[in-house]
Write a protein that holds these residues in place. Sequence first.
Motif, PDB file in Angstrom:
ATOM      1  N   GLN A  92       0.821  -1.221   0.000  1.00 38.96           N
ATOM      2  CA  GLN A  92       0.000   0.000   0.000  1.00 38.96           C
ATOM      3  C   GLN A  92       0.851   1.266   0.000  1.00 38.96           C
ATOM      4  O   GLN A  92       0.540   2.243  -0.692  1.00 38.96           O
ATOM      5  CB  GLN A  92      -0.927   0.002   1.230  1.00 38.96           C
ATOM      6  CG  GLN A  92      -2.066  -1.003   1.092  1.00 38.96           C
ATOM      7  CD  GLN A  92      -2.875  -1.151   2.382  1.00 38.96           C
ATOM      8  OE1 GLN A  92      -2.629  -0.469   3.374  1.00 38.96           O
ATOM      9  NE2 GLN A  92      -3.836  -2.057   2.363  1.00 38.96           N
ATOM     10  N   VAL A  93       1.937   1.233   0.759  1.00 36.83           N
ATOM     11  CA  VAL A  93       2.803   2.416   0.814  1.00 36.83           C
ATOM     12  C   VAL A  93       3.472   2.666  -0.539  1.00 36.83           C
ATOM     13  O   VAL A  93       3.597   3.810  -0.997  1.00 36.83           O
ATOM     14  CB  VAL A  93       3.856   2.258   1.942  1.00 36.83           C
ATOM     15  CG1 VAL A  93       4.965   3.291   1.804  1.00 36.83           C
ATOM     16  CG2 VAL A  93       3.192   2.393   3.301  1.00 36.83           C
ATOM     17  N   VAL A  94       3.879   1.585  -1.196  1.00 33.09           N
ATOM     18  CA  VAL A  94       4.552   1.748  -2.498  1.00 33.09           C
ATOM     19  C   VAL A  94       3.565   2.271  -3.542  1.00 33.09           C
ATOM     20  O   VAL A  94       3.865   3.206  -4.296  1.00 33.09           O
ATOM     21  CB  VAL A  94       5.198   0.414  -2.950  1.00 33.09           C
ATOM     22  CG1 VAL A  94       5.690   0.523  -4.388  1.00 33.09           C
ATOM     23  CG2 VAL A  94       6.344   0.050  -2.017  1.00 33.09           C
ATOM     24  N   ILE A  95       2.363   1.687  -3.577  1.00 28.76           N
ATOM     25  CA  ILE A  95       1.378   2.143  -4.568  1.00 28.76           C
ATOM     26  C   ILE A  95       0.987   3.605  -4.298  1.00 28.76           C
ATOM     27  O   ILE A  95       0.874   4.427  -5.223  1.00 28.76           O
ATOM     28  CB  ILE A  95       0.121   1.225  -4.571  1.00 28.76           C
ATOM     29  CG1 ILE A  95       0.505  -0.206  -4.981  1.00 28.76           C
ATOM     30  CG2 ILE A  95      -0.973   1.789  -5.471  1.00 28.76           C
ATOM     31  CD1 ILE A  95       0.953  -0.383  -6.426  1.00 28.76           C
ATOM     32  N   GLU A  96       0.823   3.939  -3.027  1.00 26.33           N
ATOM     33  CA  GLU A  96       0.496   5.333  -2.683  1.00 26.33           C
ATOM     34  C   GLU A  96       1.637   6.266  -3.108  1.00 26.33           C
ATOM     35  O   GLU A  96       1.397   7.380  -3.599  1.00 26.33           O
ATOM     36  CB  GLU A  96       0.249   5.446  -1.173  1.00 26.33           C
ATOM     37  CG  GLU A  96      -0.167   6.828  -0.719  1.00 26.33           C
ATOM     38  CD  GLU A  96      -0.479   6.867   0.782  1.00 26.33           C
ATOM     39  OE1 GLU A  96      -0.869   5.828   1.365  1.00 26.33           O
ATOM     40  OE2 GLU A  96      -0.327   7.958   1.373  1.00 26.33           O
ATOM     41  N   SER A  97       2.881   5.806  -2.938  1.00 22.15           N
ATOM     42  CA  SER A  97       4.027   6.620  -3.368  1.00 22.15           C
ATOM     43  C   SER A  97       3.983   6.853  -4.870  1.00 22.15           C
ATOM     44  O   SER A  97       4.239   7.961  -5.358  1.00 22.15           O
ATOM     45  CB  SER A  97       5.345   5.925  -3.004  1.00 22.15           C
ATOM     46  OG  SER A  97       5.421   5.681  -1.616  1.00 22.15           O
TER      47      SER A  97
END
Length: 315
Positions: free
Chosen positions: A279-284
């Motif tokens: 989730q953090v990578v996609i949000e980034s």
Amino acid sequence: MVRENQVSTDMLIQPYFVIEGDGPNVPVPSMPGVERVTINSLIKQAKTVHDLGIPLIVIFPVTDDDAKTDDCAAAYSPDGLAQRAIRAVKEAVPELGVMTDVALDPYSPHGHDGLMDEKGYIVNDATVEVLVKQALSHARAGADVLGPSDMMDGRVGQIRTALESAGFVNTRILSYAAKYASSFYGPFRDAVGASATLAGANKYSYQIDPANSDEAMHEIASDLQEGADMIMVKPGLPYLDIVRRAKETFAVPTFAYHVSGEYAMIKAAAQAGWINEEQVVIESMMAFRRAGCDGVLTYYAHDIGRWLASENKLS
Ligand code: PBG
């Protein structure tokens, strides 16, 4: 329906650290999940990322110490590690784009991106002559996109002229136009073995001061005027204001480099169980899009490709 931006595999560039030989791949301790790969392994991984829909990879050679000399001649050897890796990938997966790093740091005994004078100063114009030879050797090996990441002045114009006169009229230049003297590059320097050679030295005399934003606009303007097709802002997330300014000012294909330190921070927190990695990578990636990025160079490209593919299967 009302979502303004999308994350997709066709925005991604996957980097690879390439080593000599046929031995096993070698993990990078400060970048868990990232390995230095042999050319054989590179070919296999290149096929996989191509199948996932990633359009471009970039090759970073991890050179042996005997390839490092004061004149950096190994940088433009037709049979150098980078040149062989480019040829191998283009032969095995011709439709996959191959980008290269035009800079002298893997070839210099001091780990700097250029040639050094007796006083320890990095000399611009003599370096550009070597960079032009390096760029031509990459184009001859079949590279589709050249990425000058060295930050010398005037190199884009001279590389462009040399490419044109050698008939490489379709070779693109993605210039690292706004590259900051950042501490977020630490794990990359470990990966390519430059941390030891740099021995604590910094690159402030040729990379941009993190305090500056106007200066980045000047650097981008001159690279575009010299013939860059696309531009890169580096590092990524901490510099999204630069991406936004660049996109609004120049309206050209704009990329960001989600660099090694950014990867390491997410990875470490994920491994500790403190954040949800995917989730953090996609949000980034969404943040890069929102800021105006056409594409992102990230060590997470392959993972993102897998995550998006399994999501598509579910829906
Ligand atoms: C050097 C180069 C660097 C990176 C890409 N090319 C390091 C540096 O400028 O010292 C850093 C990339 C990263 O941190 O992921 N030409």
